[in-house]
Design an enzyme around this catalytic site. Structure first.
Site, mmCIF file in Angstrom:
data_model
loop_
_atom_site.group_PDB
_atom_site.id
_atom_site.type_symbol
_atom_site.label_atom_id
_atom_site.label_comp_id
_atom_site.label_asym_id
_atom_site.label_seq_id
_atom_site.Cartn_x
_atom_site.Cartn_y
_atom_site.Cartn_z
ATOM 1 N N ASP A 203 30.858 -33.232 9.790
ATOM 2 C CA ASP A 203 29.689 -32.421 10.134
ATOM 3 C C ASP A 203 29.989 -31.448 11.268
ATOM 4 O OD1 ASP A 203 27.797 -33.184 8.269
ATOM 5 O OD2 ASP A 203 27.227 -34.978 9.376
ATOM 6 N N ASP B 78 -6.777 -4.863 3.605
ATOM 7 C CA ASP B 78 -5.579 -5.588 3.172
ATOM 8 C C ASP B 78 -5.595 -7.060 3.572
ATOM 9 O OD1 ASP B 78 -4.383 -3.268 2.092
ATOM 10 O OD2 ASP B 78 -3.683 -2.668 4.079
ATOM 11 N N ASP C 273 0.848 -1.176 0.000
ATOM 12 C CA ASP C 273 0.000 0.000 0.000
ATOM 13 C C ASP C 273 0.893 1.239 0.000
ATOM 14 O OD1 ASP C 273 0.992 -0.023 2.563
ATOM 15 O OD2 ASP C 273 -0.935 0.118 3.569
#
Length: 861
Positions: A682, A589, A327
């Site tokens: 890892d 909205d 908007d």
């Protein structure tokens, strides 16, 4: 058995008040408190981070399920070392993921407690504002446009009341309401005398008595029926597809290796354990932990930048954004709307008289603290200097038709002492002009001049209505145009810079506004935006979906659009494969926010907008949103780093192990060694969430692309295998190594190449020279390589099946690692130059998303 609201709908209002032991004046505060203790809060769920629920979500990962199965098989077959290593991997992965997600859940609790939702009720004979969760049967609730109905109500009064009930009934059009009794046994969509929890007041106002709360409401039953599980975001769906892809690869590779080993006459148990180790080795076991850690850290960063995410995974979707529909008011303009001047057009009306008529046509006086949902233009009109001395008290309001987004106007029937009643209408000039008998050319010229100056304009028209005491929409006809009211709303000083930042991030911005096209185009010009054209609401209605999709793609401004038109625009833009965000904070909205991939609202927005949003900005500023997009892309970039490194190097190593297991007379690496190798690798990647991200990686939207990951894996995995095979040859033909030395040599080479490749893959640039890793990542990778080199010389070497290696091996290792990294760098340049990602598929967000969002307001602490 009929629900309470269906039973109440077939009784007259007086009977319902008696059955709830209430009156039109509502309950006393003491009685309401006593009922709250008896019936409990008006909630469909409880907002509280539950450790076991978070833990169960962690354990549902396909990767972790595979790890668990492998650990059980290893333990059952007496392979204690392998089972212990897998157990450590599981604990680390689940533990880190749990900590990250639980911290995020606690943060969500804090956000929930901060965002309070209220309702206007009659308590002790006067209006009061209470938390929606404190409503009880018998409370009398006041409804106004934009209100979310806080419980199941039997309506007592209606004034043009219409409710959007799509959240409950699925019907798209608003339903007209009246206090009239409906037939017994009527369906949920036919309860015109009731207002249902979770529905939105689309137009008008009303008063109703609460007949059911919480899970006893129609909406509560739907929300509870869906269960506690939140709908998946685009990122989660991508992560699920990736996990499934890896699981298929792992199962195919495992089955093939096991069958070949058995056919070659290898021991079945040894072959099974080795196959399972290969399956575990090809999967990035700590992916859930890396994702959770990244998003938890990202949420804290965003909070410091005044961006709050309702769900942690929405951060990743925020980074995927490539089109923002916003908007205008308060985002590109200051939002400080002030009354500028009155412009009479009939020659006989003074400025003060025109202002008085504008004040009489407002829905309510904003100085009344019980008023809900007064629009910004009315508030600005009452805040003007002329409103203080305007003789509004000399007029009696007989009736009114409130504003709605289809008529784009409001009307009041007023009467001064000794005069006939008069209809006063006020609204969008185009709408008011259509209801006037005649509009002078001079009035249209004045309107164009005001638009050209950037003003927002409201038209005022009247008609004398002798003898009238009621007002309906049909009475808004044959009006006499009186004048125009001009309002000013300046452009934000930093809006141009914020638009530039979003453009630099590859986010296209389009404007959707209820204002006229001239005003919107002038704002765009002041901001330096290049407008590609304007679509008006009338034009949108005349186009089919296919035509609108093309027209919307080429337009920059959508002017004079209704809530339904905004939502339709979002839907057709998403059909073009765009990841569409919508930024809005008003009642009109909400529909568009629900349909967007990322709904964005502000902390000061109305409740219905905040409920529909995924992300809340503590400042209505596109610059703050740009911070959120940047952080979302940074988190996704680091997540993908781990995925690309893990899949490529793991696939290469496991492919090498598979080939070697067929050719060699012994296993190239013991199952426990494969698992230990992956655990160390890892561990070196746990610092990836802290890594820096190159600027160019933030310039484009980021999303899952399984095809690109697969291509990356198939290119870089074999490169890793080439150097694995070189190591095999070195150990067999140069050092004539036995099985323990062979395994030690490949273990060290594997750790070094797998871990060090992070420095090349983490950036599109030349590593170290043009892109430096974070200190945490560099130290963790080097530490893991050092541990891998140390293990064959450690006291654990015998238990793990390692043997010390001669010094010349390490000289050869350094040469191979350098050659490997150079080759990877060359392949990386070719890959990013020649292989492009496929376009993203169109996003689809379903009905469940809306229910889950709306249910958040009816949640107890």
């Amino acid at each position: 058995m009929a629900s309470a609201v269906r039973a109440a709908a077939s009784d007259d209002a007086a009977a319902v008040l008696r059955s709830t032991s209430s009156t039109t004046a509502g309950l006393s505060s003491a009685e309401a408190a006593a009922r709250l203790v008896r019936v409990g809060p008006n909630a469909v769920a409880t907002q509280k981070a539950r450790p076991w629920r978070v833990l169960s979500r962690q354990l549902r990962s396909p990767i972790l399920i595979l790890l668990f199965a492998t650990a059980v098989v290893s333990a059952f077959l007496g392979q204690g070392v392998e089972a212990l290593i897998i157990a450590v991997i599981l604990v680390v992965s689940v533990g880190l993921g749990f900590v990250g997600e639980f911290r995020a859940a606690r943060a969500a609790d804090a956000l929930h407690d901060r965002l309070r939702h209220t309702a206007t009720v009659l308590r002790d004979g006067s209006r009061a504002t209470v938390d929606v969760t404190d409503l009880v049967p018998g409370d009398v609730v006041v409804l106004a446009i934009g209100t979310i109905v806080p419980a199941d109500l039997r309506l007592l009064e209606c004034n043009g009341l219409e409710c959007d009930e799509s959240i409950v009934t699925g019907e798209a059009s608003a339903t007209a309401k009246s206090p009239a009794v409906v037939a017994a046994g009527s369906g949920i969509g036919d309860l015109s005398g009731s207002a249902l929890m979770g529905t939105v007041v689309h137009a008008g106002s009303g008063v109703g008595v609460v007949v059911a709360t919480g899970r006893e409401t129609e909406f509560g039953r739907i929300a509870v029926g869906l269960g506690a599980e939140e709908p998946q975001t685009e990122f989660q769906r991508g992560l699920g597809r990736f996990s499934s892809f890896l699981l298929i690869v792992a199962l195919l590779l495992t089955s093939t290796i096991f069958v070949i080993a058995v056919l070659l006459g290898r021991p079945i148990i040894e072959s099974l354990l080795f196959s399972l180790a290969i399956a575990v080795g090809i999967t990035p076991q700590l992916l859930p932990a890396v994702v959770s850690t990244s998003m938890a850290a990202g949420s804290r960063v965003l909070a410091r930048k005044r961006v709050l995410v309702k769900r942690l995974v929405c951060i990743e979707d925020l980074g995927d954004l490539d089109l923002l529909v916003t908007d205008k008011t308060g985002t590109l303009t200051t939002g400080q709307i002030v009354f500028d001047r009155a412009v009479p057009v009939d020659g006989s009306t003074t400025d003060d008289a025109l202002l008085l008529l504008g004040l009489l046509a407002t829905e309510a006086d904003p100085r009344d603290p019980s008023v809900v949902g007064l629009n910004a233009l009315d508030a600005a009109l009452w805040a003007g200097a002329g409103a203080v001395v305007a003789p509004t008290a000399a007029y009696r309001r007989l009736d009114a038709v409130p504003f709605d987004h289809e008529r784009r106007m409001s009307s009041a029937l007023v009467q001064a002492a000794g005069a006939d009643p008069t209809i006063v209408a006020k609204g969008a000039p185009e709408s008011v002009f259509d209801r006037c008998r005649a509009v002078p050319d001079a009035a249209r010229a004045q309107l164009d001049a005001l638009y050209e100056s950037g003003s927002r304009v409201v038209a005022v028209a009247t008609r004398v209505a002798p003898g009238a005491d009621r007002l309906v929409v049909a009475d808004e006809r044959d009006l006499q145009l009186v004048g125009l009211l001009s309002f000013a709303d300046g452009v934000k000083a930093d809006a141009r810079a914020s638009l530039g930042r979003l453009s630099g991030l590859g986010v296209e911005v389009k404007i959707a506004t209820g204002d006229g096209s001239v005003v919107a185009e002038r704002v765009c010009a002041e901001l330096g935006m290049t407008s590609k054209g304007t679509l008006t609401g009338d034009r949108i209605d005349s186009l089919s979906d296919a035509q609108l999709a093309e027209a919307a793609r080429n337009a920059s401004i959508f002017a004079r659009v209704s809530p339904e038109q905004k939502a339709r625009l979002i839907q057709v833009l998403r059909q073009k494969g765009r990841a569409v965000g919508f930024l809005g904070d008003g009642v009109n909205d909400a529909l568009a926010l629900h349909h967007a991939d990322i709904g964005i609202s502000v902390d000061s927005g109305v409740d219905v907008a905040k409920d529909a949003a995924d992300v809340l900005l503590l400042e209505k500023d596109l610059g703050v949103l740009a911070d959120g997009v940047t952080e979302g892309r940074r988190i996704f970039a680091n997540t993908i780093k781990y995925v690309l490194m893990g899949t490529s190097s793991n696939f290469g190593n496991m492919f090498s192990a598979s080939i070697a297991s067929v050719i060699l007379p012994f296993l190239p690496m013991l199952p426990g060694q494969i698992l230990l190798n992956n655990l160390l690798y890892d561990a070196s990647q746990l610092a990836i969430p802290t890594d820096t991200v190159d600027e160019e990686q933030l310039r484009a939207p980021s999303h899952w692309d399984i095809g690109a990951i697969r291509r990356f894996m198939l290119l870089f995995g074999p490169i890793s295998s080439v150097f694995d095979f070189a190591t095999f040859g070195l150990m067999l033909w140069v050092f004539h190594a036995a099985a323990p030395e062979f395994r030690s040599g490949w273990f060290i080479e594997s750790i070094a190449t797998q871990s060090l490749i992070v420095f090349a893959i983490r950036t599109h640039r030349v590593p170290f020279l043009r892109s430096r890793p974070s200190r945490s990542l560099a130290l963790s990778v080097l530490a893991v390589v050092a541990v891998g080199v140390w293990l064959p010389y450690s006291p654990l070497a015998g238990v793990l099946g390692f043997s010390p290696l001669p010094v010349p091996f390490f000289l050869a290792l350094v040469a191979m690692v350098v050659a490997y990294l150079v080759l990877v760098e060359a392949a990386k340049v070719w890959y990013y130059a020649r292989l492009s990602r496929t376009p993203p598929a169109a996003r689809v967000r379903g009905y469940r998303h809306r229910v889950a969002r709306r249910a958040a307001r009816f949640t107890a602490r």
